[in-house]
Design a protein around this motif. Structure first.
Motif, mmCIF file in Angstrom:
data_model
loop_
_atom_site.group_PDB
_atom_site.id
_atom_site.type_symbol
_atom_site.label_atom_id
_atom_site.label_comp_id
_atom_site.label_asym_id
_atom_site.label_seq_id
_atom_site.Cartn_x
_atom_site.Cartn_y
_atom_site.Cartn_z
ATOM 1 N N PHE A 1 0.714 -1.064 0.170
ATOM 2 C CA PHE A 1 0.018 -0.225 0.078
ATOM 3 C C PHE A 1 0.981 1.294 0.046
ATOM 4 O O PHE A 1 2.126 1.124 0.234
ATOM 5 C CB PHE A 1 -0.979 0.020 1.136
ATOM 6 C CG PHE A 1 -2.052 -0.913 1.173
ATOM 7 C CD1 PHE A 1 -2.948 -0.839 -0.104
ATOM 8 C CD2 PHE A 1 -2.443 -1.718 2.156
ATOM 9 C CE1 PHE A 1 -4.004 -1.589 -0.186
ATOM 10 C CE2 PHE A 1 -3.550 -2.769 2.005
ATOM 11 C CZ PHE A 1 -4.359 -2.667 1.017
ATOM 12 N N SER B 1 2.096 1.611 14.819
ATOM 13 C CA SER B 1 2.017 0.801 13.569
ATOM 14 C C SER B 1 0.480 0.391 13.738
ATOM 15 O O SER B 1 -0.117 0.118 14.771
ATOM 16 C CB SER B 1 2.922 -0.269 13.262
ATOM 17 O OG SER B 1 2.791 -1.305 14.412
ATOM 18 N N ALA B 2 -0.180 -0.361 12.739
ATOM 19 C CA ALA B 2 -1.651 -0.819 12.780
ATOM 20 C C ALA B 2 -1.334 -2.220 13.631
ATOM 21 O O ALA B 2 -2.296 -2.526 14.107
ATOM 22 C CB ALA B 2 -2.072 -1.375 11.358
ATOM 23 N N SER B 3 -0.002 -2.705 13.497
ATOM 24 C CA SER B 3 0.119 -3.974 14.275
ATOM 25 C C SER B 3 -0.189 -3.690 15.703
ATOM 26 O O SER B 3 -0.524 -4.212 16.732
ATOM 27 C CB SER B 3 1.619 -4.678 13.865
ATOM 28 O OG SER B 3 1.667 -4.726 12.363
ATOM 29 N N HIS C 1 -5.178 -9.187 8.226
ATOM 30 C CA HIS C 1 -3.560 -8.976 8.212
ATOM 31 C C HIS C 1 -2.919 -10.013 9.085
ATOM 32 O O HIS C 1 -3.563 -10.189 10.283
ATOM 33 C CB HIS C 1 -3.136 -7.487 8.288
ATOM 34 C CG HIS C 1 -1.651 -7.163 8.180
ATOM 35 N ND1 HIS C 1 -0.688 -7.308 9.079
ATOM 36 C CD2 HIS C 1 -1.179 -6.776 6.720
ATOM 37 C CE1 HIS C 1 0.478 -7.055 8.506
ATOM 38 N NE2 HIS C 1 0.290 -6.487 7.269
ATOM 39 N N CYS D 1 -0.627 -9.599 10.972
ATOM 40 C CA CYS D 1 -0.534 -8.733 12.551
ATOM 41 C C CYS D 1 -1.433 -9.265 13.507
ATOM 42 O O CYS D 1 -1.227 -9.125 14.589
ATOM 43 C CB CYS D 1 -0.376 -7.578 12.452
ATOM 44 S SG CYS D 1 -2.033 -6.674 12.071
ATOM 45 N N GLY E 1 -10.908 -3.018 4.607
ATOM 46 C CA GLY E 1 -9.741 -2.760 3.608
ATOM 47 C C GLY E 1 -8.804 -3.738 3.633
ATOM 48 O O GLY E 1 -7.695 -3.400 4.143
ATOM 49 N N THR F 1 -5.604 -6.444 3.102
ATOM 50 C CA THR F 1 -4.373 -6.241 2.620
ATOM 51 C C THR F 1 -4.265 -6.985 1.250
ATOM 52 O O THR F 1 -4.013 -6.328 0.167
ATOM 53 C CB THR F 1 -3.246 -6.782 3.105
ATOM 54 O OG1 THR F 1 -3.451 -6.239 4.652
ATOM 55 C CG2 THR F 1 -1.735 -6.411 2.827
ATOM 56 N N ASP G 1 -9.364 -2.850 12.117
ATOM 57 C CA ASP G 1 -8.293 -2.477 11.569
ATOM 58 C C ASP G 1 -8.632 -1.988 9.989
ATOM 59 O O ASP G 1 -8.920 -2.778 9.325
ATOM 60 C CB ASP G 1 -7.392 -3.807 11.476
ATOM 61 C CG ASP G 1 -6.177 -3.597 10.451
ATOM 62 O OD1 ASP G 1 -5.639 -2.503 10.447
ATOM 63 O OD2 ASP G 1 -5.586 -4.603 10.158
ATOM 64 N N ALA H 1 -6.301 -0.237 8.425
ATOM 65 C CA ALA H 1 -4.953 0.464 7.933
ATOM 66 C C ALA H 1 -4.805 1.335 6.956
ATOM 67 O O ALA H 1 -4.323 2.443 6.940
ATOM 68 C CB ALA H 1 -3.950 -0.585 8.127
ATOM 69 N N ASN I 1 -3.868 4.032 9.322
ATOM 70 C CA ASN I 1 -2.339 4.383 9.435
ATOM 71 C C ASN I 1 -2.667 5.665 8.507
ATOM 72 O O ASN I 1 -2.468 5.718 7.193
ATOM 73 C CB ASN I 1 -1.334 3.460 8.658
ATOM 74 C CG ASN I 1 -1.076 2.284 9.596
ATOM 75 O OD1 ASN I 1 -1.604 2.171 10.783
ATOM 76 N ND2 ASN I 1 -0.172 1.646 9.036
ATOM 77 N N LYS J 1 -0.144 5.775 5.629
ATOM 78 C CA LYS J 1 -0.385 5.210 4.401
ATOM 79 C C LYS J 1 -0.948 5.907 3.195
ATOM 80 O O LYS J 1 -0.137 5.978 2.275
ATOM 81 C CB LYS J 1 -1.387 3.751 4.552
ATOM 82 C CG LYS J 1 -0.688 2.607 5.165
ATOM 83 C CD LYS J 1 -1.472 1.391 4.929
ATOM 84 C CE LYS J 1 -1.119 0.267 5.729
ATOM 85 N NZ LYS J 1 0.407 -0.115 5.734
HETATM 86 N N1 PLP Z 1 -3.478 -4.221 8.541
HETATM 87 C C1 PLP Z 1 -3.591 -3.932 7.176
HETATM 88 C C2 PLP Z 1 -5.146 -4.112 6.557
HETATM 89 C C3 PLP Z 1 -2.692 -3.617 6.386
HETATM 90 O O1 PLP Z 1 -2.777 -3.625 5.214
HETATM 91 C C4 PLP Z 1 -1.386 -3.570 7.135
HETATM 92 C C5 PLP Z 1 -0.207 -3.519 6.185
HETATM 93 O O2 PLP Z 1 -0.207 -3.070 5.170
HETATM 94 C C6 PLP Z 1 -1.227 -3.885 8.329
HETATM 95 C C7 PLP Z 1 -2.333 -3.963 9.239
HETATM 96 C C8 PLP Z 1 0.022 -3.856 9.214
HETATM 97 O O3 PLP Z 1 0.357 -2.137 9.091
HETATM 98 P P1 PLP Z 1 1.769 -1.900 10.178
HETATM 99 O O4 PLP Z 1 2.805 -2.166 9.174
HETATM 100 O O5 PLP Z 1 1.449 -0.687 10.402
HETATM 101 O O6 PLP Z 1 1.793 -2.756 11.296
#
Ligand code: PLP
Length: 477
Positions: free
Chosen positions: A80, A146-148, A191, A193, A243, A245, A270, A272, A299, A302
């Motif tokens: 992304f 981070s999203a994680s 994701h 994560c 949305g 990944t 999430d 992100a 994020n 992003k």
């Molecule tokens: N969640 C989604 C839907 C994502 O697309 C992404 C990364 O592209 C993440 C989580 C992880 O994001 P981060 O790298 O900020 O932890």
């Protein structure tokens, strides 16, 4: 380096950055280096005496740049977008100069207050209910790394809340015993994560099937919860994705929210990537049901022109977070502890950078309309690319093109599309990554750079079709 030299080198660096950004097309989007390449170009130990700045900068071009993947390149269509803009870079510069560690209000009042203010601004921009805002609700927003991290923090909060409630009914049961029965849910397209948060939190994480639109539905979640309860497990957490990944699909938030409300589960969203698009009112239908959500994150680093890291997370009830994450040693306490906000209780690390500055700079320089314009343009260009794919019968598109991502493949076995992607990436003309949708291998074409334009779409499609023609002709011979 003294302040006079800093002025000189700083100006040179600004020129270097501006030149890098404006001439980025002349570089190959992906590097042509092998693992370990850098050790042959740089010494294996730090210099004993300080070196001349010019020598260091020479090594940037000689050793570093050849190993850089240029995420800001117009032909970069992988993953992304990695948010970037001059105001954001300047914001980070100032943050680095101030160099505060804003773990509490007292540690740097402006750092804490600007963060809560801009989180309210963005919360209003994306139409979050007022309970999620500092100014009007019992919740509020915070910047995570981070999203994680946002998912993990949500899971830890949910875990703490669930164990606390269970202990009220069964005070003599060990926490570890409860933990071994706890289970969270997400879709198969969530994701990785989310899986990782489950690993770190030491709870089971079930990945549930999606429907034909790659969306997790309420009845699938409810069936899984009931099945698990019968097995004696303790369902406690759901992570919905807005949305994904893999293909930018959307879980059915209003159905999931209803199930979580009925069943007493914590619901985190999430979003992100796609959460950024909620700054455009036409996309806000996607968050229908958000009132039943406990926490929501996306994020800005992003798709909102903010450099990494700047993941925003809102909670409806701040106690969910702070009861799970508060420790309060004497040396961190201060006289305004009762009425001021200490964001160290809202996340994992103690130390926090002044990240709100870059977000504030971006929001003020672009304005809401400027940010909407970029998102809408990416969505328009994605539709242009989709039309090109659909116009060529050798290809197919999988999933809906709702935002700036198109998932496409060559009709036929997965290996064909796999080979196509390899040829394209090896050429260094474009960079894309794959994903797997219900056992079908697709190439993800993501709109990434701020100034993406029609010519970039034409160029990308030319590269794709030339590679496909060569591949398919080679197969026939
Ligand atoms: N969640 C989604 C839907 C994502 O697309 C992404 C990364 O592209 C993440 C989580 C992880 O994001 P981060 O790298 O900020 O932890």
């Amino acid at each position: 380096m003294d302040s006079e030299e800093f002025r000189k080198r700083g100006r040179e660096m600004v020129d270097y950055i501006a030149d890098y950004m404006t001439s980025i097309r002349s570089r190959r989007v992906t590097p042509e280096v092998e693992p370990g390449y850098l050790r042959s170009l740089l010494p294996g130990h730090a210099p004993r005496k300080g070196e001349d700045w010019d020598e260091i900068m020479k090594d940037v071009e000689r050793a570093i740049m050849p190993g850089v993947t240029h995420w800001q390149h117009p032909n970069f269509h992988a993953y992304f977008p990695a948010g970037n803009s001059f105001p954001s870079i300047l914001g980070d510069m100032l943050s680095d100069a101030i160099g505060c560690i804003g773990f509490s209000w007292a540690a740097s009042p402006a750092c804490a207050e600007l963060e809560t203010l801009v989180l309210d601004w963005v919360g209003k921009m994306i139409g979050l209910p007022k309970q999620f805002l500092h100014q009007t609700g019992e919740g509020g927003g915070v910047i995570q790394g981070s999203a994680s991290e946002s998912v993990l923090v949500a899971l830890l909060s949910a875990r703490h809340k669930a164990i606390k409630q269970l202990k009220q009914k069964q005070p003599y049961v060990e926490d570890g015993q409860l933990l071994s029965k706890m289970v969270g849910y997400c879709s198969k397209l969530a994701h990785s994560c989310v899986e990782k948060a489950g690993m770190i939190g030491y709870v089971k994480m079930r990945q549930l099937d999606v429907d034909e639109n790659y969306s997790l539905r309420g009845h699938v979640l409810e069936d899984a919860i009931e099945e698990d309860r019968k097995l004696g497990l303790i369902p406690f957490f759901v992570c919905a994705t807005l949305g994904t990944t893999g293909c930018c699909s959307f879980d059915h938030l209003s159905e999931l929210g209803e199930v979580c409300r009925r069943q007493g589960l914590y619901l985190h969203v999430d979003a992100a990537y796609a959460g950024n698009a909620l700054v455009c009112p036409e996309f806000q239908y996607l968050k229908k049901g958000v009132e039943n959500v406990n926490s929501f994150s996306f994020n800005t680093n992003k798709w909102l022109q903010v450099n990494f890291d700047c993941s925003l997370m809102w909670v409806k009830n701040v106690d969910d977070l702070t009861t799970a994450l508060t420790v309060d040693p004497l040396y961190l306490q201060h006289k305004h502890g009762d009425k001021a906000i200490d964001l160290r209780h809202w996340g994992i690390p103690l130390s926090r950078r002044f990240r709100a500055l870059k977000l504030w700079f971006v929001l003020r320089t672009y304005g809401v309309e400027g940010l909407q314009k970029i998102i809408r343009e990416h969505c328009r260009l994605a539709k242009c690319f989709e039309r090109k794919v659909l116009g060529d019968e050798r290809f197919e598109v999988l999933g809906d093109v709702t935002m700036g991502l198109v998932c496409f493949r060559l009709v036929g076995p997965n290996t064909l599309t796999q080979k196509l992607l390899k040829v394209i990436n090896d050429s260094g003309k474009l960079h894309m990554v794959p994903s797997m949708l219900n056992e079908r291998y697709v190439i993800r074409f993501a709109l990434c750079t701020e100034h993406a334009c029609d010519d970039d779409i034409t160029f990308a499609w030319d590269v794709v079709t030339s590679a496909a023609t060569e591949l398919l002709q080679g197969r026939q011979r």
